[in-house]
Design a protein around this motif. Structure first.
Motif, PDB file in Angstrom:
ATOM      1  N   ASN A  44      10.413  57.874  30.255  1.00  0.00           N
ATOM      2  CA  ASN A  44       9.897  58.696  31.348  1.00  0.00           C
ATOM      3  C   ASN A  44       9.178  57.825  32.377  1.00  0.00           C
ATOM      4  O   ASN A  44       8.739  56.715  32.072  1.00  0.00           O
ATOM      5  CB  ASN A  44       8.925  59.747  30.812  1.00  0.00           C
ATOM      6  CG  ASN A  44       9.632  60.814  29.999  1.00  0.00           C
ATOM      7  OD1 ASN A  44      10.636  61.367  30.418  1.00  0.00           O
ATOM      8  ND2 ASN A  44       9.096  61.119  28.824  1.00  0.00           N
ATOM      9  N   ASP A  45       9.022  58.380  33.578  1.00  0.00           N
ATOM     10  CA  ASP A  45       8.271  57.681  34.625  1.00  0.00           C
ATOM     11  C   ASP A  45       6.982  58.429  34.970  1.00  0.00           C
ATOM     12  O   ASP A  45       6.453  58.303  36.072  1.00  0.00           O
ATOM     13  CB  ASP A  45       9.123  57.493  35.882  1.00  0.00           C
ATOM     14  CG  ASP A  45       9.560  58.805  36.517  1.00  0.00           C
ATOM     15  OD1 ASP A  45       9.286  59.881  35.932  1.00  0.00           O
ATOM     16  OD2 ASP A  45      10.167  58.774  37.601  1.00  0.00           O
ATOM     17  N   HIS A  46       6.461  59.199  34.009  1.00  0.00           N
ATOM     18  CA  HIS A  46       5.247  59.977  34.241  1.00  0.00           C
ATOM     19  C   HIS A  46       4.088  59.117  34.727  1.00  0.00           C
ATOM     20  O   HIS A  46       3.266  59.565  35.531  1.00  0.00           O
ATOM     21  CB  HIS A  46       4.808  60.687  32.949  1.00  0.00           C
ATOM     22  CG  HIS A  46       5.763  61.731  32.482  1.00  0.00           C
ATOM     23  ND1 HIS A  46       5.665  62.313  31.236  1.00  0.00           N
ATOM     24  CD2 HIS A  46       6.827  62.305  33.082  1.00  0.00           C
ATOM     25  CE1 HIS A  46       6.630  63.205  31.083  1.00  0.00           C
ATOM     26  NE2 HIS A  46       7.345  63.206  32.185  1.00  0.00           N
ATOM     27  N   ASN A  52       2.711  65.461  36.996  1.00  0.00           N
ATOM     28  CA  ASN A  52       4.082  65.336  36.526  1.00  0.00           C
ATOM     29  C   ASN A  52       4.403  66.479  35.571  1.00  0.00           C
ATOM     30  O   ASN A  52       3.619  67.431  35.438  1.00  0.00           O
ATOM     31  CB  ASN A  52       4.282  63.971  35.849  1.00  0.00           C
ATOM     32  CG  ASN A  52       3.215  63.698  34.799  1.00  0.00           C
ATOM     33  OD1 ASN A  52       3.063  64.472  33.847  1.00  0.00           O
ATOM     34  ND2 ASN A  52       2.456  62.619  34.967  1.00  0.00           N
ATOM     35  N   GLU A  53       5.524  66.385  34.886  1.00  0.00           N
ATOM     36  CA  GLU A  53       5.955  67.445  33.971  1.00  0.00           C
ATOM     37  C   GLU A  53       4.893  67.766  32.922  1.00  0.00           C
ATOM     38  O   GLU A  53       4.613  68.933  32.634  1.00  0.00           O
ATOM     39  CB  GLU A  53       7.252  67.021  33.269  1.00  0.00           C
ATOM     40  CG  GLU A  53       7.747  68.010  32.235  1.00  0.00           C
ATOM     41  CD  GLU A  53       8.861  67.456  31.351  1.00  0.00           C
ATOM     42  OE1 GLU A  53       9.352  68.199  30.490  1.00  0.00           O
ATOM     43  OE2 GLU A  53       9.231  66.278  31.536  1.00  0.00           O
ATOM     44  N   TYR A  70       5.745  58.728  26.996  1.00  0.00           N
ATOM     45  CA  TYR A  70       6.562  57.520  27.060  1.00  0.00           C
ATOM     46  C   TYR A  70       8.053  57.852  26.977  1.00  0.00           C
ATOM     47  O   TYR A  70       8.864  57.296  27.715  1.00  0.00           O
ATOM     48  CB  TYR A  70       6.163  56.593  25.915  1.00  0.00           C
ATOM     49  CG  TYR A  70       6.824  55.234  25.925  1.00  0.00           C
ATOM     50  CD1 TYR A  70       6.788  54.425  27.056  1.00  0.00           C
ATOM     51  CD2 TYR A  70       7.460  54.734  24.786  1.00  0.00           C
ATOM     52  CE1 TYR A  70       7.386  53.168  27.070  1.00  0.00           C
ATOM     53  CE2 TYR A  70       8.043  53.480  24.780  1.00  0.00           C
ATOM     54  CZ  TYR A  70       8.004  52.704  25.923  1.00  0.00           C
ATOM     55  OH  TYR A  70       8.586  51.461  25.932  1.00  0.00           O
ATOM     56  N   SER A  72      11.290  61.024  26.115  1.00  0.00           N
ATOM     57  CA  SER A  72      11.681  62.432  26.037  1.00  0.00           C
ATOM     58  C   SER A  72      12.254  62.703  24.647  1.00  0.00           C
ATOM     59  O   SER A  72      13.013  61.894  24.113  1.00  0.00           O
ATOM     60  CB  SER A  72      12.720  62.772  27.105  1.00  0.00           C
ATOM     61  OG  SER A  72      12.134  62.773  28.388  1.00  0.00           O
TER      62      SER A  72
END
Length: 230
Positions: A44-46, A52-53, A70, A72
């Motif tokens: 992920n790019d959180h 973010n999500e 880190y 999904s």
């Protein structure tokens, strides 16, 4: 020292290290996860975004500053295999390793630059004795190592041995963890930026309850880091 090196090589021939995901033999300099599995990792790019999500799913549940996952998580995936081994098959070293990778990722984000301390989501002592360890502690240790930060595993505890969340509805999960946590020493976190760490984020009920307890009891800023988000 040379004898130890020879012995280690001999043991690795008899019992070669395997990838924790696909269980193929690891090649030289591969650690825990093979290159092929790592290439397909659902990263992920959180960490690049304040909102973010993950943070969106906590709106109205916990007043966290930011958060990141880190990986999904999906059923029958390599991530599920790794999390299952980490959580139920004593393969906790992978938690520290992935935590360290995650910590290095967070280190480049401006949103985590002022983190003061890393805190694992606590297990109740009875459940910890039964399982033998708290997997979130190993993830937290890895993140802390990657970010050169201290870990506090003693001043935030779980006071209620809650039932498993697995088969509960969304609302039942929130009711199940209400008032389940407490700060033993509020001054340990007062006016600090705390990074609260867990393994998997599903509904977010448990970590939301824990985060809000820290915020209210310790007057601190809380961000969240989870290994995987479902």
């Amino acid at each position: 020292m040379q004898i130890k090196s020879y012995w280690k090589s001999f043991v690795s021939i008899l019992f070669p290290p395997l990838c924790v995901s696909c269980e193929n033999v690891l090649l030289y300099q591969e650690e825990f996860i093979c290159t092929a599995c790592r290439y397909h990792f659902p990263l992920n790019d959180h960490y690049r975004f304040l909102q973010n999500e993950l943070t969106q799913r906590l709106v109205g549940k916990a007043s966290v500053y930011t958060g990141a996952a880190y990986l999904s998580f999906s059923k029958s995936s390599s991530v599920q295999t790794i999390v299952h081994k980490l959580k139920y098959r004593d393969d906790y070293h992978i938690g520290r390793y992935l935590g360290k990778c995650f910590g290095r990722q967070l280190l480049v984000s401006p949103f985590y630059a002022d983190i003061d301390v890393v805190v694992p989501l606590p297990l109740h002592q009875q459940k910890k004795r039964s399982r033998g360890y708290n997997q979130s502690e190993y993830i937290a240790e890895g993140i802390a190592e990657g970010m050169s930060l201290p870990v506090n595993q003693v001043d935030f505890i779980r006071t209620i041995n809650t039932e498993t969340q697995t088969k509960k509805s969304r609302m039942e999960r929130y009711d199940n963890v209400e008032n389940a946590f407490s700060c033993v020493t509020p001054s340990a976190f007062e006016n600090k930026h705390v990074l609260l760490v867990d393994d998997v984020f599903t509904t977010g009920a448990t970590i939301a309850s824990a985060a809000q307890t820290l915020i209210e009891q310790c007057n601190c800023k809380v961000s969240i880091a989870v290994l995987a988000i479902a």
